[in-house]
Design a protein around this motif. Structure first.
Motif: not given
Lengths: 690, 122
Positions: A625-626, A629-630, A633, A639-640, A644, A673, A675, A679
């Motif tokens: 994940m970027t 995105q986290m 979370l 979800q990211a 997804t 994590s 990308p 993770s």
């Protein structure tokens, strides 16, 4: 070797010494002493003499200084009406008694010959007498009278000046004391009056024609004349630049200055072209090294010139004026500040009250009046806890008040208004300490009735929502059970009947049904957590057994994306005390996530102990994940990316539930994590959940 | 092997009974807790499948009542709840269930639990 001089020359030298000694006397006692000791000179030959001061109250003559009277005590009193020297006091004339033994009223003395009594006058009033005795009769002549009169006159002038000086010093001290305690007495308007009084006294004492006092304005860097006396015009309000005129000059140099001939002085200011002063003496007004103004005195008499003694006197007045200016400035500043704070307090929407150490109200602001319904007048002097508490809150309120005298406190409580209604308040109390002394406390009350009302409403709404979700989930589940169960049954039938094309469709119904069921169950969990109805069932269990069980459960999922599962356990995993079901659910959530987002990779479940904590880590080699995105979370349904969910499935609630479960047990869950780098989710829980 | 299925929901009852019968079990049904207790006490069952959310008497109370009398003290009981909420398992075991499972049942898993309880301890 000094040259042997004539008796006359020696007499003159003695007289010069006498004059100098008298002139340099620093106070009145010193003048008397200088006089008698100066006259008791070998060259002059006066061996028995004393200076008496008339005590106004009793009329007695009190001895101030003497020579040749070893038996006479220091402050010997010649009673009123007795003794020869009384006559000089009465008529203010010099009296000569050639033969004291024949004189009426003679008080016995060791020198029983002749006596001269010379009055001492200050401002035309006789204040004392100089008594000179000789053991011989007819010992004194005209020359003695001349010398003694001159000495008495010089002493008189010196006494007069010493008295003025003493008076002035006393005034300086008084003035300083007065100004030190100024605050409520002093004011801007007062300053010119104070400066004018200082100037008037300086002019009188210096014996000058007139003078000026100016205040330095730091902003404009100018002097403004605040007091003016007799300089040929009223200069009040005149503004002088630094370096301009006598005062401007001393303001710049910070040194006093004497200008013997003002009209020839190059530094004079055009603003003073029309004045007719002859000589000028000026001094800066300083507080420490800081300039606050300047003072000047002038002579318009060409025969008078300023000397060092005048300068000394002027510099005595300088501190008075400087202190007056400084205090006025401080006063203005402190008054402004006071006004500023008073404005803040009176306009504050927060109720503010100050109490003394007995918890009695000292003051309160309008917001306090509004909040509690008591006016300032009603509240002042009353015990605060009497005013605003009910029987139920009284002891709590008193405790707050007592603590508030010691240290800042913060709390929430319910208080009573004057009309008996109750109000919810947030309160803050801080001790008030002035110069290290605890004088009381300041209390702040903020009406939070509306806030609490809103919160209660929000809580009720939230609880209703959770209740709704819980019952809805339950209601949804029953038909769903049927859907899943019957589709399974049909699938079994169809398999038995050998109709494979139907099997895949039925599997889809089942998968969708189970996904919907998982969602409903997660929503139910979350709503229970949020409604505070999720409970912990703590038990002690073997970590090894748990991991083994979880690994078995998750194995089908692992295989689905061709992943492999690695379990890393310490040699002796030991036990932990926690909610087994929840720990299992958390691990399953993390593992199923890892399986979903990883293909042909490795998923590692690691169990470690760190001090009293147990760390459960799930590492994958998946998509990662970027940072962005986290961010969200662990929030529900986050979800990211929305997409997804459709690609990877899942409810989007697993991490939110995992996080909440870990918090419930006093732990946490974290993620690392990048990308493409996989993770790692780590759950940290206390080994013994309390 | 005779199984007593105590379940108030008609569809669940129908579904589970048919699937168990297909696997060769003799299934009798009760529709609430009270009836379940009465039938179990009357004897003749090898195992009880007890739903926990039941009208009249709930499954936990029914289990406790069965454990309180000698004739059913050792009768195997498997508790069933709609959702594996934390605590449900514990509550079921505390009430006296020998085992516990969730609905909708995954038949192979339930069958394994039934078999484990019915095979005599070695």
């Amino acid at each position: 070797m000094p040259k042997r001089s004539s008796p006359r020359a020696r007499r003159q030298a003695a007289l010069l010494r006498l004059t100098t000694a008298i002139a340099s006397a620093t106070d009145e006692t010193d003048v008397y002493r200088s006089m008698v000791e100066g006259l008791h000179d070998e060259a002059l030959g006066y061996n028995f003499l004393g200076a008496f001061l008339l005590e106004e109250r009793s009329g007695d003559r009190v001895l101030q200084a003497s020579v040749g009277w070893p038996d006479v005590p220091p402050h010997y009193r010649a009673p009123r009406g007795q003794g020869l020297s009384e006559r000089a006091l009465e008529d203010g004339q010099l009296h000569y008694t050639p033969d004291v033994t024949r004189a009426v009223g003679y008080l016995p003395s060791p020198a029983r010959g002749s006596e001269v009594d010379v009055p001492l006058r200050v401002d035309g009033r006789v204040i004392g007498v100089l008594v000179v005795e000789s053991p011989e009769r007819n010992a004194f002549g005209a020359e003695d009278f001349e010398i003694l009169t001159a000495a008495a006159n010089q002493a008189s002038i010196a006494i007069g000046r010493a008295r003025l000086l003493a008076e002035e010093r006393r005034r300086v001290d008084e003035h300083k004391a007065l100004l030190d305690t100024m605050a409520d007495l002093s004011s801007d308007l007062e300053l010119p009056r104070v400066l004018q009084a200082v100037l008037n006294r300086a002019v009188t004492l210096l014996g000058v024609t007139g003078g000026e006092v100016a205040i330095y304005d730091e902003e404009t860097e100018q002097l403004a004349v605040a007091a003016s006396q007799n300089i040929g015009k009223d200069s009040t309000g005149t503004r002088l630049a630094l370096g301009e005129g006598a005062m401007g000059h001393v303001a710049r140099t910070r040194e006093p200055l004497i200008i013997p001939s003002y009209h020839e002085w190059l530094g004079r200011s055009g603003q003073y072209a029309d004045v007719t002063v002859h000589s000028v003496m000026a001094a800066p007004l300083l507080i420490g090294r800081r300039l606050v103004g300047a003072i000047a005195s002038v002579h318009s008499d060409p025969n008078r010139i300023f000397g060092s003694e005048d300068l000394r006197l002027l510099t005595m007045f300088a501190p008075q004026a400087a202190i007056a200016i400084e205090n006025a400035r401080l006063y203005t500043a402190s008054r402004r500040q006071k006004q500023y704070f008073e404005e803040l307090v009176s306009n504050s929407p927060v109720a503010i009250v100050t109490l003394d150490t007995n918890h009695d109200v000292v003051s309160c602001n309008p917001a306090f009046e509004t909040l509690f319904g008591y006016s300032q007048v009603e509240a002042t002097g009353r015990n605060l806890d009497d005013l605003v508490t009910t029987a139920a809150t009284r002891s709590e309120a008193i405790q707050y008040t007592q603590q508030g005298l010691e240290r800042p406190i913060h709390g929430i409580g319910r208080r009573r208004r004057k009309d008996g209604t109750l109000v919810d308040v947030e309160l803050l109390a801080v001790p008030v300490i002035v110069d290290g002394e605890r004088v009381g406390l300041m209390g702040l009350y903020h009406d939070i009735s509306e806030l609490l009302e809103a919160r209660r409403g929000a809580e009720a709404a939230s609880s209703a929502k959770s209740q709704f979700l819980a019952s809805m989930s339950h209601e949804l589940r029953t038909p769903l059970n049927a859907i899943i169960g019957y589709s399974e049954m049909v699938q079994e039938e169809v398999e038995d009947l050998g109709q494979p094309q139907l099997v895949s469709d039925l599997t889809k119904i089942q998968t969708a049904g189970r996904h919907l069921l998982a969602l409903i169950n997660d929503i139910l969990d979350l709503s229970k957590i949020e409604a505070g109805r999720m409970e912990l069932y703590l038990e002690t269990f073997e970590l090894g057994t748990l991991v083994e069980e979880v690994a078995t459960t998750v194995r089908p999922l692992v295989k689905k994306n061709a992943n492999q599962l690695v379990v890393e356990l310490p040699q002796r995993p030991g036990t932990m005390h926690a909610d087994l079901t929840k720990v299992r659910q958390m691990l399953l959530n993390l593992l199923s996530n890892a399986c979903k987002f990883t293909e042909r990779g490795t998923i590692t479940l690691t169990v470690r102990r760190q001090r009293d904590d147990v760390l459960l880590a799930v590492r994958d080699t998946g998509v990662g994940m970027t940072a962005k995105q986290m961010e969200r979370l662990f929030e529900a349904f986050a979800q990211a990316e929305a997409s997804t969910t459709s690609k990877y499935g899942g409810t989007g609630l697993g991490l939110a539930i995992t996080k909440r479960f870990s918090h419930m047990m006093g732990g946490d869950v974290t993620v690392m994590s990048e990308p493409g780098m996989g993770s790692t989710f780590t759950v940290r829980l206390p080994g013994k959940v309390a | 092997m005779r199984i007593l299925l105590v379940e108030d929901n008609e569809m669940n009852r129908d579904m589970l009974s048919r699937r168990l019968q297909k696997k060769g079990y003799d299934v009798t049904m009760a529709v609430d807790g009270r009836q379940g207790v009465e039938m179990a006490k009357s004897g003749g069952y090898d195992l009880v499948l007890m739903d926990m959310s039941l009208p009249e008497i709930d499954g936990w109370e029914a289990t406790r009542q069965l454990r309180a009398v000698p004739e059913t003290r050792n009768l195997p009981i498997i508790g069933l709840t709609a959702h594996a909420m934390a605590g449900d398992r514990e509550k079921a075991l505390e009430a006296g269930c020998n085992d516990y499972d969730t609905k909708p049942v995954e038949l192979p898993r339930l069958l394994a639990k039934i078999e484990a309880l019915l095979s005599p301890p070695k």
